[in-house]
Design a protein around this motif. Structure first.
Motif, mmCIF file in Angstrom:
data_model
loop_
_atom_site.group_PDB
_atom_site.id
_atom_site.type_symbol
_atom_site.label_atom_id
_atom_site.label_comp_id
_atom_site.label_asym_id
_atom_site.label_seq_id
_atom_site.Cartn_x
_atom_site.Cartn_y
_atom_site.Cartn_z
ATOM 1 N N SER A 10 -39.058 -6.984 -40.676
ATOM 2 C CA SER A 10 -38.321 -7.804 -40.142
ATOM 3 C C SER A 10 -37.091 -7.300 -39.058
ATOM 4 O O SER A 10 -36.753 -7.908 -38.241
ATOM 5 C CB SER A 10 -37.513 -8.775 -41.131
ATOM 6 N N PHE A 57 -41.882 -7.821 -44.909
ATOM 7 C CA PHE A 57 -41.324 -8.857 -43.986
ATOM 8 C C PHE A 57 -40.552 -9.948 -45.047
ATOM 9 O O PHE A 57 -40.782 -9.908 -45.851
ATOM 10 C CB PHE A 57 -42.363 -10.098 -43.300
ATOM 11 N N ASP A 58 -39.420 -10.422 -44.287
ATOM 12 C CA ASP A 58 -38.722 -11.635 -44.901
ATOM 13 C C ASP A 58 -39.659 -12.687 -44.683
ATOM 14 O O ASP A 58 -40.268 -12.747 -43.562
ATOM 15 C CB ASP A 58 -37.370 -11.820 -44.061
ATOM 16 N N CYS A 79 -32.851 -18.551 -35.286
ATOM 17 C CA CYS A 79 -33.750 -17.784 -34.648
ATOM 18 C C CYS A 79 -33.795 -18.229 -33.149
ATOM 19 O O CYS A 79 -33.906 -19.638 -33.027
ATOM 20 C CB CYS A 79 -35.276 -17.986 -35.255
ATOM 21 N N GLU A 103 -44.945 -9.277 -48.430
ATOM 22 C CA GLU A 103 -43.732 -10.146 -48.491
ATOM 23 C C GLU A 103 -43.800 -11.247 -49.660
ATOM 24 O O GLU A 103 -44.990 -11.320 -50.339
ATOM 25 C CB GLU A 103 -43.919 -11.100 -47.136
ATOM 26 N N GLU A 108 -36.250 -10.467 -50.354
ATOM 27 C CA GLU A 108 -36.092 -10.067 -48.795
ATOM 28 C C GLU A 108 -37.036 -8.860 -48.894
ATOM 29 O O GLU A 108 -37.522 -8.122 -49.741
ATOM 30 C CB GLU A 108 -34.499 -9.609 -48.547
#
Length: 525
Positions: A10, A57-58, A79, A103, A108
């Protein structure tokens, strides 16, 4: 000692987004973050020579920290609009490259990294966390370092202490005190980096500070000591909450159950998926930059294997080879040189093919194996007339370079009939992938050894082992011939060597009447 690389995916995404300017594919898909992200991953694979690697990844969903503190990361903007359509592709890229991708909703990426670090870090393994996130420095130890590749800074225990004034074991307390505006972690109002260090020097931890709040004003040199004491006494829960928010969870299931580093092994990528993705995203040049380890063991394609018949021509067999070559109506050829500058390049060798899976290499220069090369004057005497004969059609890729090199070495080239790169342009003018390696993968399903992997640390190709050069050169000629057979059909029904006066199909007319006649002109220029 094996090195395990754990990548904060991320973090990579947003760094890539802001590092690369506006970019989109011909279909209109924004691709700047995808391009930067992919380039960073490929560079990591190439530079680190990693065998063990995972990307985290988040999920974009709320985490346990949001449940504890509604305002967690509340000050972050939405975003970016042009990043949203790129999001689904990042995981596809990582998975296609054969890299484990992790993930979990509610956590997180940093928590997953912390969990894996706890499980696999030992005296037998070194872990490199690839991220620019300061929160991850709490994981640093003698066997774990945090590497920020954008700044090329590696955080060891000593570097953490130098940067923050506390060791890795004190990072949670330090961050809890100073807070973090990017994550909206409150910290203690009025406490900055210097004040946090004085408090930790005096009390050692957040817990000890909260048990001895009345002693804060006794600390010499602490600015605003009275106000800090009053703030802590009025709401000590804020500091406890801040530490809870900055502390990484080291027990995220199922990653807490990883029992072997083999679960982090970088496997062979799905070469078909990689090629399809890179074609869709128009990352043509990046295919050849992926380390050779990726496609070598892939089941979705074959490299030049044992089913090929590649022959090195010797001084004793040169005469027979020249007779065989001269009896062909058409053949593909390629040159190997010491430079891409036509005027400076020395001719290392030539390869020829007129049957798929079969090719010949004529070695002229091999610094470490000169006894097996063939005399250049004799090669020119026997092969020169064949290359100059207009009745024999010559095929290749980017022939303007090969023609230029051979003419600089005293050869006359006639009968240049088919350049597969030009044919590719005519057939797919909107494609950005016209290199031999890309065309080989797309149309023949084979993977080619990148030139840089062949040469390695050698000064140039003439210093590489002759057998390796021969196989590489023969594969080039072999692939050129195979592509010629395919593209020749795609350009129209009439066989290229047929002299039928019937009107040519439109694509073939463009190729034969415009593109190919221009090739020798460009070469001479």
């Amino acid at each position: 000692m094996e090195t395990i690389y754990l990548v904060d995916g991320s973090g990579y995404i947003f760094r890539a987004y802001y590092a690369v300017g506006p970019l989109s594919t011909s279909s209109g898909l924004p691709s700047n973050a995808l391009f930067g992200f992919t380039r960073m991953i490929v560079k990591l694979l190439r530079d680190s020579e990693a065998r063990y690697l995972a990307v985290t990844f988040d999920t974009g969903e709320p985490t346990f920290r949001h449940e504890r503190f509604d305002a967690y990361k509340a000050n972050r903007s939405e975003c970016p609009e042009d990043l949203v359509p790129q999001m689904p592709y990042f995981r596809k890229i990582v998975q296609a490259l054969g890299i484990p991708c992790f993930e979990k909703v509610g956590y997180e990426a940093d928590d997953i990294i912390a969990t894996i670090v706890k499980n696999v870090s030992s005296s037998d393994h070194k872990v490199v966390v690839v991220s620019g996130d300061k929160d991850l420095t709490q994981l640093v130890s003698d066997n774990v370092e945090v590497w920020d590749p954008m700044r090329d800074v590696r955080f060891t225990p000593e570097r953490v202490r130098e940067k923050f004034g506390v060791g890795p074991e004190g990072i949670r307390d330090y961050l809890a005190l100073v807070g973090d505006s990017s994550d909206n972690i409150p910290g203690v109002k009025g406490v900055g980096p210097k004040g946090a260090l004085k408090l930790l020097e005096q009390f050692g931890s957040v817990e000890q500070l909260l048990e001895n709040m009345e002693k804060v004003e006794e600390i010499k040199g602490l600015r605003g000591a009275k106000k800090i004491r009053e703030t802590l006494e009025s709401d000590p829960g804020v500091l406890r909450l801040s530490k809870e928010l900055v502390t990484l969870d080291e027990n995220v299931k199922p990653y807490s159950e990883i029992s072997s580093i083999d679960e982090l092994l970088w496997s062979a990528p799905d070469s078909a998926a990689v090629t399809q993705l890179f074609e869709e995203l128009e990352f043509s040049n990046m295919l050849e930059s992926i380390p050779r380890a990726d496609f070598a063991n892939s089941s979705s394609g074959s490299a030049a294997g044992d089913d090929k018949s590649y022959t090195i021509v010797t001084a004793d067999t040169l005469g027979d080879f020249a007779e065989l070559l001269g009896s062909q109506n058409c053949f593909a050829f390629d040159t190997e040189t010491t430079s891409l500058d036509v005027l400076e390049a020395k001719l290392v060798g030539m390869s020829f093919s007129w049957q798929q899976g079969s090719a010949y290499y004529v070695p002229l220069l091999a610094e470490n194996d000169q006894d097996r090369t063939v005399d250049a004057a004799e090669v020119k005497r026997l092969l020169g007339p064949i290359l100059a004969r207009p009745s024999i059609s010559k095929v290749g890729l980017n022939l303007k370079f090969d023609i230029g090199v051979l003419e600089e070495n005293g050869y006359e080239i006639n009968g240049v009939a088919f350049d597969v790169m030009l044919a590719s342009y005519v057939l797919k003018p909107d494609s950005r992938q016209h290199s031999l390696a890309a065309l080989c993968k797309t149309y023949l399903g084979e993977d080619m050894l990148p030139y840089k992997d062949l040469v390695g640390d050698a000064e140039n190709i003439s210093h590489v082992a002759l057998d390796e050069v021969a196989r590489y050169a023969c594969h080039d000629a072999d692939v050129s011939w195979g592509l010629y057979l395919i593209f020749n059909d795609l350009l129209g029904e009439r066989n290229f060597l047929d002299d039928s006066p019937e009107e040519l199909p439109s694509l073939r007319r463009v190729f034969e009447d415009i593109e190919m006649p221009l090739l020798p002109v460009l070469s001479k220029m």
